[in-house]
Every structure is written in C-alpha cells, then in structure tokens.
Design an enzyme around this catalytic site. Structure first.
Site, mmCIF file in Angstrom:
data_model
loop_
_atom_site.group_PDB
_atom_site.id
_atom_site.type_symbol
_atom_site.label_atom_id
_atom_site.label_comp_id
_atom_site.label_asym_id
_atom_site.label_seq_id
_atom_site.Cartn_x
_atom_site.Cartn_y
_atom_site.Cartn_z
ATOM 1 N N CYS A 187 53.697 35.590 43.124
ATOM 2 C CA CYS A 187 55.074 35.144 42.993
ATOM 3 C C CYS A 187 55.482 35.453 41.563
ATOM 4 C CB CYS A 187 55.204 33.631 43.187
ATOM 5 S SG CYS A 187 54.671 33.066 44.810
ATOM 6 N N ARG A 191 57.068 41.123 42.539
ATOM 7 C CA ARG A 191 55.941 40.229 42.794
ATOM 8 C C ARG A 191 56.152 39.379 44.054
ATOM 9 N NH1 ARG A 191 52.611 39.490 38.534
ATOM 10 N NH2 ARG A 191 51.974 37.482 39.361
ATOM 11 N N TRP A 206 56.524 34.812 47.012
ATOM 12 C CA TRP A 206 55.808 35.617 48.013
ATOM 13 C C TRP A 206 54.973 34.598 48.775
ATOM 14 C CZ3 TRP A 206 55.869 40.288 50.052
ATOM 15 C CH2 TRP A 206 54.753 40.721 50.759
ATOM 16 N N ASN A 235 52.568 29.796 41.116
ATOM 17 C CA ASN A 235 52.142 31.087 41.660
ATOM 18 C C ASN A 235 50.656 30.959 41.941
ATOM 19 O OD1 ASN A 235 51.527 33.816 42.069
ATOM 20 N ND2 ASN A 235 51.419 34.226 39.874
ATOM 21 N N GLY A 236 50.211 31.342 43.145
ATOM 22 C CA GLY A 236 48.782 31.231 43.445
ATOM 23 C C GLY A 236 48.560 30.271 44.596
ATOM 24 N N GLU A 261 40.332 56.928 56.680
ATOM 25 C CA GLU A 261 41.273 56.388 55.697
ATOM 26 C C GLU A 261 41.271 57.249 54.426
ATOM 27 O OE1 GLU A 261 43.715 54.601 55.678
ATOM 28 O OE2 GLU A 261 43.987 53.813 53.658
ATOM 29 N N LYS A 314 44.605 59.014 52.925
ATOM 30 C CA LYS A 314 45.051 58.773 51.547
ATOM 31 C C LYS A 314 45.284 60.086 50.829
ATOM 32 C CE LYS A 314 46.068 55.733 51.647
ATOM 33 N NZ LYS A 314 46.286 54.591 52.439
ATOM 34 N N GLU A 337 48.416 62.143 52.314
ATOM 35 C CA GLU A 337 49.772 61.607 52.192
ATOM 36 C C GLU A 337 50.331 61.691 50.782
ATOM 37 O OE1 GLU A 337 50.425 57.382 53.035
ATOM 38 O OE2 GLU A 337 48.370 56.965 52.496
ATOM 39 N N HIS A 376 31.126 70.701 66.878
ATOM 40 C CA HIS A 376 31.760 71.008 68.154
ATOM 41 C C HIS A 376 33.092 71.741 67.963
ATOM 42 C CE1 HIS A 376 28.757 68.839 70.459
ATOM 43 N NE2 HIS A 376 28.838 67.874 69.540
ATOM 44 N N LYS A 380 57.648 53.116 53.330
ATOM 45 C CA LYS A 380 56.629 52.053 53.280
ATOM 46 C C LYS A 380 56.482 51.368 54.640
ATOM 47 C CE LYS A 380 53.652 49.379 51.269
ATOM 48 N NZ LYS A 380 52.300 49.969 51.207
#
Ligand code: M6R
Length: 608
Positions: A2, A27, A74, A100-101, A481, A485, A488, A504, A603
């Site tokens: 946050c 944040r 957040w 925050n937290g 993955e 990465k 992209e 194969h 995104k």
C-alpha cells in the site's frame, strides 16, 4: 503493498497528501483515504476505487488543517470497499491509523477486542491497531503506539494520528518501507521516496523495529524499546520517475528483486506449524478433500505455467487426477467437469476474460472453483467459492515475475492444506517440505545476489534468432515459463518442450551454436534429461544449464551453468525460474527493447 503519506507543517495538508498518494498509486489503487487534524478533531475522508474518487470527495467536502496522513490501498484483508479503505479509527474517532503490510495475529486480537466491548467496523487487520492504541492511551500517543505494536505480530508500516496531540505524527516500521522527508518548517513521511520529491530531496530511511515521531521541524528516531537512534539524513539525486521504480531502471527488474519479500508475504501467517496450514479464504473441509476425485487447473500465459507446477504437485502429493488446461481451450471443449470436482483458476489480475469464462462454465456444472489470484476484490475472487490470495503486491511490468513465484508458493500451500485434510502426506515428509518452503525467500535472494553470470550469458545470446528450452517434470514447467519470458520481451523466437520430446521433431532445428536451455533439478529424471542434453550437444548446440549449486556433473555436459541453491525437488521451480527471468530481462535490455511494455501486449487481457 500500500502507499502511505504523512504531512506536518503550515501548508494545507490535504492537497499534499493527495499529490503524494498519486505518486504512490503504483503500490496499490483499490481505495484511498486521508485524515486531517483540525480544531481538536481528526476528520477522515475515504473511498473505494481510484484516487480520483477521493479527490472529488475532497472537493465536495474539503478538509482544512495542516497535519494529516493518507493511504492508497492494495487490499490484503477485506474487499476494497469504502469501509475497508484506510484510515481506520477507534470508535471515538480520536485515534486514527493507516497501515501497509499484514498484522498476522489480527484474528485473535479482534476477538479479544470484541470480548472487551470494542465494535470493529471493517474486515481489515488494520482496524485492530486503532482500538489497541485507544486501549493503551494514557495521555501519550508515542507510548500508546509502542505498547499497541508490542501486541501485534507481522510485517508492516504503521502511521498514527491522535486528535489529542495534533502536533505530532507517530510511525513504526516493521519490515514494510517508510521514509521521512525534511522540508523547511515541515516534515513528511511516505512509503517511498517519489512521494517526497516535490518537497525535499533530504530523507531518512526508517529501519526495521524503529519508531519515529514527526513534529513540524524535527524527527525523533528510537527503537521500539524507546532507546534513541542517531541517523544521518541522505540526499537523493533521483528523478521522481527513477524513484518510483525504487532506483531500478525498469519495473520488471524491481519486481524480480521484490520476490524474496513477496514470497515472505505469501507465506506470512499461513504456516502455523509443521502440519498446519491456514488459508484464510479457503473453506474446503475434510469430507470434500477426501472424496475429491479430480482437479482441473485453468489459466492463461504465465498463470497457466504456474498451473503446470500445481498439476504436478497435486498428482504427486495428493494422488488426485489433475488436468491443467488453457482457459481458452477448456471453455470450448465441453470438459467432463462434475459436481465434487475442484477447479483451480489462476490469474494474477483476476480479470482475464478466458479464465473467468472457464471458471464460470465449471461452476455452472457444479464444480467448486478456487481462485488463486493476486488482486483482492477482482472478478475472479468474487465469483469463486474459495480464494487464495498470492499477496505479490501490484505487478506493473507486463512480463509477470513475482506474481508467478507467489502463485507457485500459493499452490504449495494449497497442496499441503489438502494433503492434511486427505491424510495424504506423512508427518516427516510434510515437515521437510514446510522447512524448505520457509527457506525459499532466502534462497531466491541468494540467486539475486549473483546476477553477473546471467548478465554475461545475456550478452552472448542477445543476437541469436532462436532459443530452445527443455526439461522434464517440474523442470519442463519452468522451461515453458522461461521461454515465454524470453520471447515476450526480447522478441527472440523461443520454444519449450519436454526434454524427451525434442528428438521427435524439433531436434531438426538445432544447428551448431543454437542455444538450448536445459533446466535440470529433478533427481528422479536427471539421467534421462542428461541424455536429451547429449542429443543436442552432439548437434553442436550451445547448452546452457540451470542446475543446483552442488551438482557435480553438470559442468561436463553444459557450456554455461546457472547455479541455484538446492531445495526440495517439489519447490525447485521457485528458485530455478529466477535466473531465467533475469536472463530474459538482460537479453531484452541488450537488444534495447521497451521492457515494461513489450509490443502488442497488455498486462490484463480482458477480451476473448
Ligand atoms: O492476470 P492473469 O494472470 O490472468 O494473466 C494471464 C496472462 O495474460 C499473463 O500471465 C501473461 O502471460 C503474462 N503477462 C506474461 O508475462
């Protein structure tokens, strides 16, 4: 994550707080609020949604006063609603907090407070602090705060304003960041430096376990036990934009380096002991878990790759047939989903159209849908039967990194939870897995501490046209993955496949010098993967291995080795993915691309 902002001086506080919150919106941005002291009271304005709503509210109902605190949220506990937005107060409204937290022990504290007659209004962990401070107040807000935080466990930054003592702002840092700014006859406080830069470049970084008291022209720093701390102020030369990224040139790199912290958050308060996992939004019971015959994992992109890891864990540990399917495939293939099945829908944003549609379809067929998501209050989280929040904090870069790692750990927690309910894992095996789980943040940090080999390798392969990624089992999931990465953000063509599949067909594309990245951590298929590696080596490929640091064999087979700390084989993707994230980043940087916003991508893909 946050954003926190505080101001004490002679200028109107509210516009300064709003401006600071706008700079901290990266944040968190699901709700915002401010509190300003004036004429012996503290008035609060807060609203769910973007900062613009709060701004409009303040235009309609302005807050006079020159001392105040502000917050952009957040959500971690409780949906993003007006009531759950910060600041929070005690019942009298005299003690006002932003935070925050996570307060790990907020549930028992809440119960204790309720038993003593406190009426709590929100679903947040934060509100308990306002009530604790009110209970502890005997004429000194610093002492009351000190006593209250001694009862709270967790990682947080807390800021307190008291109607009786409007001449000071008290703040505590326990792991979550907090920075003090020095103005001319005014002091400021923020989660991060960018919010301070319009006012000052002279700052003091509050350290863990410290309490600060801000007055108009000074700051006092002390330990939580009350011992004074002498601290030098720093002069920062960053631009506001640099500062917002914490000094990192790109959000992607910042987010990669945030991973140890993000993993700590994912785990926080969820492992009560070696054989007890508490997942606050997951309400599966033993009867459901024991009769479970089928799990479906559905997601897109990086989240799907995280799901490949989940599939492996569920099958190996829970011994339940599990399928992992792209959401856009699952929704159109008339899947044999039935009541009693569990569908795990994974999505960082919780807004991906295909994932939502697949989850809805499965739910309409009677399956129980469990969301694994990073965004509290997202559509997926609201529509699912159960929710496991990954707590990665806002992810800004299009290329997902910390969201992926926290999805992996979230699924390990879910596996442990279901294993306990099903009686599927022996006590000793559970203990070992839990022990290794708690070491992961440190092990990821170790990888991040030694980026030089990855940077050197990136320079070598930045001019290549094709790169292949291979592995078996969980290493294959990581290869998928790693390949995504790279492609992209570097725009290099890359493909991933199981190491046994190469011969194969795709082997035809391997020519002398072609980079082949092999992920090699899984003991039970190690020799088999080495055979696949020999096949590409014999065709002149440049073999790059990601292997455990104590692997004595690998140097004989690979041209370059990226070492990672050894961990439980089930957890290896969490460490082995990190060098591949860095590799993608450094290759893209070498090629001069727009790393945070790669071409053609968004995104969140909220259309089909
Ligand atoms: O928000 P979601 O996790 O549902 O997003 C799914 C994909 O669009 C996403 O993972 C995408 O593949 C990543 N940005 C790639 O890094």
């Amino acid at each position: 994550m946050c954003g926190i902002m505080g101001y004490i001086g002679d200028r109107p506080a509210a516009p300064i707080l709003l401006d600071g919150l706008a700079r901290l919106e990266y944040r968190g941005y699901d709700s915002a609020g401010v509190a300003v002291a004036h004429n012996g009271t503290v008035a609060v304005r807060k609203a769910a949604g973007k900062l613009a709503r709060l701004r409009e509210m303040l235009e309609r109902e302005p807050l006079p006063g020159t001392v105040g605190i502000g917050h952009t949220r957040w959500a971690t506990h409780g949906q993003p609603t007006d009531t759950n937005a910060h600041p929070h107060t005690d019942e009298s409204g005299r003690f006002v907090v932003i935070h925050n937290g996570i307060i790990e022990n907020f549930l028992p504290l809440r119960e204790e407070l309720a038993a003593r007659g406190h009426r709590l209004r929100s679903d947040t962990d934060t509100e308990v602090l306002a009530h604790l401070i009110e209970e502890e107040y005997r004429g000194d807000i610093v002492e009351a705060t000190r006593r209250a935080v001694s009862r709270a466990a967790g990682a947080y930054a807390l800021v307190v304003l008291c109607a009786h003592e409007p001449g000071r702002i008290v703040a505590v840092r326990m792991i979550s960041p907090l920075v003090v700014g020095f103005g001319e006859g005014e002091m400021l406080l923020a989660s991060d430096i960018p919010a301070l830069l319009p006012h000052t470049r002279d700052v003091l970084v509050v350290e863990d376990g410290e309490l600060v008291v801000l007055t108009r022209d000074a700051v006092r720093v002390e330990t939580l036990e009350g011992r004074p701390v002498a601290r030098q102020r720093l002069h920062v030369t960053w631009t506001a934009e640099q500062a917002e990224r914490g000094g990192f040139p790109h959000f992607m790199l910042k987010e990669i380096y945030e991973q140890p912290r993000a993993l700590q958050e994912t785990l926080m308060g969820r492992l009560d002991g070696p054989d007890s996992v508490t997942l606050e939004g997951v309400h599966l019971d033993a009867a459901f878990a024991r009769s479970l015959e089928k799990v479906w994992i559905t997601a897109c992109g990086t989240a799907y790759h995280a799901g490949l890891v989940g599939r492996y864990l569920f099958e190996r540990v829970l011994r339940v047939a599990t399928e992992a399917d792209y959401a856009h495939e699952l929704r159109y293939r008339d899947p044999l989903v039935e009541p009693g099945h569990l569908v795990v829908a994974i999505s960082q944003s919780g807004e991906t159209a295909d994932t939502l549609a697949a989850a809805r379809l499965c739910r309409s067929r009677g399956a129980r849908v469990l969301a694994v998501t990073n965004v509290v209050g997202s559509t997926l989280s609201r529509e699912a039967d159960d929710v496991l929040y990954t707590r990665a904090g806002p992810e800004i870069a299009v290329a997902s990194t910390k969201a992926y790692l926290t999805m992996l750990v979230g699924q390990v927690l879910l596996t442990l939870h279901l294993a306990r309910l099903r009686g599927a894992l022996a006590a000793e095996a559970t203990r070992h897995l839990v022990e290794e789980l708690t070491l992961l943040p440190r092990k990821v940090q170790e990888v991040l501490n030694h980026p030089a080999p990855v940077e050197a390798l990136a320079r070598e392969i930045a001019c290549c046209e094709h790169v292949y990624f291979i592995g078996r089992g969980l290493d294959y999931a990581v290869a998928m993955e790693g390949s995504l990465k790279l492609k992209e953000i570097s725009y290099i063509h890359s493909e991933a496949m199981p190491a046994g599949e190469l011969k194969h067909g795709t082997l035809a594309l391997v020519t002398p010098g072609t980079p082949v990245v092999v992920v090699l951590t899984q003991r039970h298929v190690y020799e088999k993967t080495i055979s696949g590696l020999q096949e590409v080596k014999a065709r002149g490929a440049r073999v790059i291995a990601v292997a455990y640091e104590d692997d004595p064999e690998i140097e004989k087979h690979a041209d370059r080795v990226l070492r990672v700390p050894r961990t439980h084989d089930f957890l290896s993707p969490v460490v082995s993915m990190v060098p591949l994230q860095l590799l993608a980043y450094w290759v893209a940087r070498e090629r001069g691309h727009d790393i945070d916003q790669p071409r053609n991508l968004a995104k969140s893909v909220t259309v089909e």
